[in-house]
Every structure is written in structure tokens, then in C-alpha cells.
Design a protein around this motif. Sequence first.
Motif, short mmCIF file in Angstrom:
data_model
loop_
_atom_site.label_atom_id
_atom_site.label_comp_id
_atom_site.label_asym_id
_atom_site.label_seq_id
_atom_site.Cartn_x
_atom_site.Cartn_y
_atom_site.Cartn_z
N UNK A 28 0.84 -1.20 0.00
CA UNK A 28 0.00 0.00 0.00
C UNK A 28 0.87 1.25 0.00
N UNK A 29 1.92 1.21 0.83
CA UNK A 29 2.81 2.39 0.90
C UNK A 29 3.52 2.61 -0.43
N UNK A 30 4.05 1.53 -1.00
CA UNK A 30 4.79 1.65 -2.26
C UNK A 30 3.86 2.10 -3.38
N UNK A 31 2.68 1.46 -3.44
CA UNK A 31 1.74 1.82 -4.51
C UNK A 31 1.26 3.26 -4.36
N UNK A 32 1.02 3.66 -3.13
CA UNK A 32 0.58 5.04 -2.92
C UNK A 32 1.68 6.02 -3.30
N UNK A 33 2.90 5.66 -2.92
CA UNK A 33 4.02 6.53 -3.28
C UNK A 33 4.21 6.57 -4.80
N UNK A 34 4.09 5.39 -5.44
CA UNK A 34 4.23 5.34 -6.91
C UNK A 34 3.13 6.16 -7.58
N UNK A 162 2.88 -2.31 -11.66
CA UNK A 162 3.51 -2.34 -10.34
C UNK A 162 2.58 -2.97 -9.31
N UNK A 163 1.28 -2.64 -9.43
CA UNK A 163 0.29 -3.21 -8.50
C UNK A 163 0.23 -4.73 -8.67
N UNK A 164 0.20 -5.18 -9.93
CA UNK A 164 0.17 -6.63 -10.18
C UNK A 164 1.42 -7.31 -9.63
N UNK A 165 2.55 -6.65 -9.88
CA UNK A 165 3.82 -7.21 -9.36
C UNK A 165 3.80 -7.29 -7.83
N UNK A 166 3.26 -6.23 -7.22
CA UNK A 166 3.20 -6.20 -5.75
C UNK A 166 2.31 -7.32 -5.22
N UNK A 167 1.16 -7.55 -5.90
CA UNK A 167 0.26 -8.61 -5.44
C UNK A 167 0.92 -9.97 -5.56
N UNK A 168 1.53 -10.21 -6.77
CA UNK A 168 2.19 -11.51 -6.97
C UNK A 168 3.34 -11.68 -5.99
N UNK A 169 4.14 -10.63 -5.84
CA UNK A 169 5.26 -10.71 -4.90
C UNK A 169 4.80 -10.91 -3.48
N UNK A 170 3.72 -10.21 -3.11
CA UNK A 170 3.20 -10.38 -1.74
C UNK A 170 2.73 -11.80 -1.49
N UNK A 171 2.01 -12.35 -2.49
CA UNK A 171 1.56 -13.73 -2.34
C UNK A 171 2.74 -14.68 -2.18
N UNK A 172 3.78 -14.46 -3.01
CA UNK A 172 4.97 -15.32 -2.91
C UNK A 172 5.63 -15.18 -1.53
#
Length: 590
Positions: A28-34, A162-172
Amino acid sequence: MAFHRTLRFRIVVASAALSALIVTVVSVYVLRDARDRAIEVLETRVTEQAELIASSFPARLAGAPIADLASQSSGARVTVLDSEGEIVEDSHSFIGERPSLANRPEIDTALASGLSLSRGSDPVLGAESVIAIRLVEVDGVPDAFVRVALPISDADDSIENLRTTAIVGGVLVVVVATVFATLLSARLTRSIGTVTEGARLVAAGNLEYRLRPEPPLEVEQLATAVNEMAARLNGLIALEGRERGRIQSILSAMSDGVLVVDAEGTVELANPAALAILDGPAEFEPGGPLYALNRNYELNQIALNSAVAGESAKAEIEFLDSRRYVQVLAVPLPKTASDGEVNRSLVLLTDLTEMRRVETTRREFISNASHELRTPVAAISAAVETLQAGAVDEADTAREFLQRIADDTARMDTLIAEMLELSRLETGQAQLSLTPIDPATVIKQATDRIAAQASRAGIRVVSEVPGEVPAAREFHADQDRVVEALTNLLVNALRASSQGSRIDISASSDGDNMTFRVTDEGRGIDSDHLPHIFERFYKGDSSRSDAGAGLGLAIVKHIMEAHGGRVEVESSLGEGATFRLIFSATLPVV
């Protein structure tokens, strides 16, 4: 056991939840900042676009369509306004549909500062947009405004990957954290399970079991604590076992009976002496009721009342079935924390039977001795009085009375000697001189002592000794006392026999024992008297007219006991009697 209640499940869930929370917060922080950065880029774009269009405004004065051309190159909504804020040209709408932008705050800001940058809803784009308005001046006079608007959704589109990457990375990350937590918790719970199993073994009584401490440190400390607990419990139980064994040994060695009885009458403890005194059944075990051990009402009431009322009680009880006299002392036991509300009493049983018997025997001894001594003393006193009355002057009469005095004196002397001999035998003061003896010699000495008396009574004494008695060379005894015992039996047989009868005395050996037998054909002994004939002063003749004092058979019994042997008798009324003296043929010389 439900898996959701296990430590492993909680560690895995907590780890997954924590990693998911961290990933979510970071994402959330990264996406908001992006997004903020993408919006800043949009602001820069619209500002640069507004500056660029404003710089090319003379082309518009020449009739070129600035708004459409600029919109095609930038993809933004470009609007040209006159100095009053009215739309002159718009890339996204017809003139008739163009709403007026006059009196808008951003127009005032642009008029004041030359440039206005804001965010707001664009009615034509139908979305929140970044809007830049640039003032165009001609010869220093405001001539027009250039408005450039880009929807913020363009910024959202730019960070979609970036959001998709964050979701996939978070799940991993969550999956990896969960797997790691599962492996870590498996190792941890395996160590805890080992400690748990060890603790169960210790709780089950295997106090010799020891755990091997394994990481982590907390589990090592727990395993060490369990090992220390097992060692301490083992020591305490061993100490308790030794104390219990010592107490059990003391209770087993006590001659007094000990019982512990609760208020319900249940026997919690009973030592062997108590079972013997109360003649309890062989199968009785602690935990059974007191009345099953002995049904004496007074005993049961004393024990129960002491436990219930908490008061001491003492009594002497005669048990008619076993002919015992028992002193019973019941004392309430203090309660302990482990007892709860259970009331108990300690019952001590002292067998007074032997003491009563000794007291009775002492009284009977004094009475019988007094009676036996009174008769000759009275006879001597009467004879002396007769002599003093004048009979002393008559020679024949005087001799007769003097002979009576001499006979009674001899009788008293014999009685006193027998009493002293019996006392020495009973107290163990009589010393035995054990030597190898010949049975034939012993029998001859005994028969010689009563030969004259037997001749006067007309009774024949027949001795029978085999030419060589087996084990005779190994037969050791005090010869004088053996002769004394045989003599007493022969005298007793003479008194019971009538003229013309026969007395047989013999010796035999079976290799282990030497046996002397004295058999007569006299009046025999009633079965009621047989258990008592070896008691002091006991006479089967209730009239006590027998010349004996009733000590002969008692002396025989104690002589045999001093030799470690025994005396036996068989008799029926009117059929004579047989006495046997049984010695051990291998009694050592001392």
C-alpha cells in the motif's frame, strides 16, 4: 487432538498473518508513493504542455487549430479560453457544448500568477484530472488562457503493472513465510513433543528416563528442568521408600498390634501382630472393613468413636473365641493436607494373655505351694503337740510320732528342692553338663532309684534297650537330669499303677532322635486333664490325696525344653499311659 489447537498451527497462522500484514502495508505504501509520483509526472506533463502551447499561441492567431493538434500529440484535453474565461477552442467538445470556465478559482490563480496547477473533476473527461492553466499575454496584456487536463487514471494505468507485481510478490512472500514457519514450527514442536513424551514417561513412573536437551534454548532449558525434576522425584521416592520400608520393618517387628482405621471403619494399615492378635483371616488385606478382621463389638466401637469424636479411648477386651485378653488404645490421628476431611484413629493392641497367665500361675503357685506346705507343717505341729501332751514318755508312741515328723520333714524338703529345681529350670539358671551318654546306663540308674518302691508296691519294672542303639555315640545330654526326668516318670507311673501291674521303660533311635518311653498299666489320664498335666502343682486327682506335689511332670517338661527336646503323652482313662522323652541325637557338646 485438533490441529487448530496445536502450537504448530498457531505459529504457521501467526507467521502467515504477520507476513501478509507486512506485505500489505508495504505494498500500500509503495503503490501510494508510486501513484503520487505518477501524478507528479502528470502535473509536470500538463504544465509543460500548457507552456508549450502558450509559446505557440501566435500560430493560433494565424488560424491554426492549436487545441486539436496539441491534444493529438499529448493525449490531453486542451482548451483555449479568451481573456474573460470563455472557451474559444476545445479538443474534446463542440463549442455549443462547451461550458463556461469564467469565474473559476484556477482562472483567477492563473490570472494572478501566470500559471495554475490543480486537481479536480473535469466535466468533459468525466474523471478526476490534473489541470494546468497558462496565461497568455500579448504586449503585457492578458489575451487568453491555455488549459491542459489529463485524467489521473493515466497515473493509475502507469502503476497497474507495479500493482500486479506487488500482489504476486506479496503472495509469494506469504507463501514462502508460511512454508518457512511450517518447517520451523515442525522442528520446534518436534522438540517440544519429545519433552512432552519424556514428561509423560516420568509421570508414568519411569524416573530413570532422561531427555537429551536440543535447541532452541528454551526447549533445552525445559528438557533440563524435566530431567532435574525426574532426578529429584526419584530421590524423594527412594527416600520415601526407605522410610516406608523402615516403618514397615518396625511395624512387622513389633509384638504389639497396630491398626489405622478411618471413620467409616475401613482398615488402612494393619501389621502382622495385629492380624495375629485378632485372629484375622489369612486373605485379609488393608482396605477391608474392621469387622471383617474381627467382629468384636467393643473393639469396633472404640476404633470408630475415636476416629469420629477425635478422643482417645482405652479398654481391656476379652476375646472369647480366641481366649485372649487384649488392651486396646485408640488415639485420633491429626489431619494432614493430603487427607482432606478424612478422620482416622491409630489403634494399638497389646496382648495381655501371657501376662494374665503368668499372674494366674503366680497366684496358683503361691496357693498350691502354701497348700502343699501346710499339710506337712500341720502334721508336724500335731505330732509335736501330741508329744508335748505326754506321748513323749511312751517310747513306742514317741518313736511313731517322731517318724511321722521325719517323714513330713523329708516331704517338705523334697517339695522345696523340687520347687527350687523347677525355678532354676524355668529361669535358665540351671547349667547343663552335656556329655555323650549311654541310654542303657541312664535307664538302669533311673530304675535303680525306684526299685525298692516298686518292690514294696508289688509292681514289676521291665527295661528294654537294644544291644546297640543307633547314633548312641552321638547322643549328648546332661545325664543326671535325664535320669531325674526318667525317675519322675517312673514315680508317676508307680503312683498310677496297682499291685501286680507292669511298667515298661525303653530307648530307641531313628538316627535323628533318641526316644525314651515309659509305659504303665495304671488308671490312665482323662482327656480333660491331658493338656494340663505338665503344669505346676496340677493333679488329676481332685481330692489331692496323691502323695506327690504335682511338680514332677513340670520338671520333666522343663528338663526336655532345656535340652531342646520335647515330652509327649498318650493315655486314655483306665488304659494306662505312655510318656515319651524325645532328644536330638546330634545335640552338640557345650
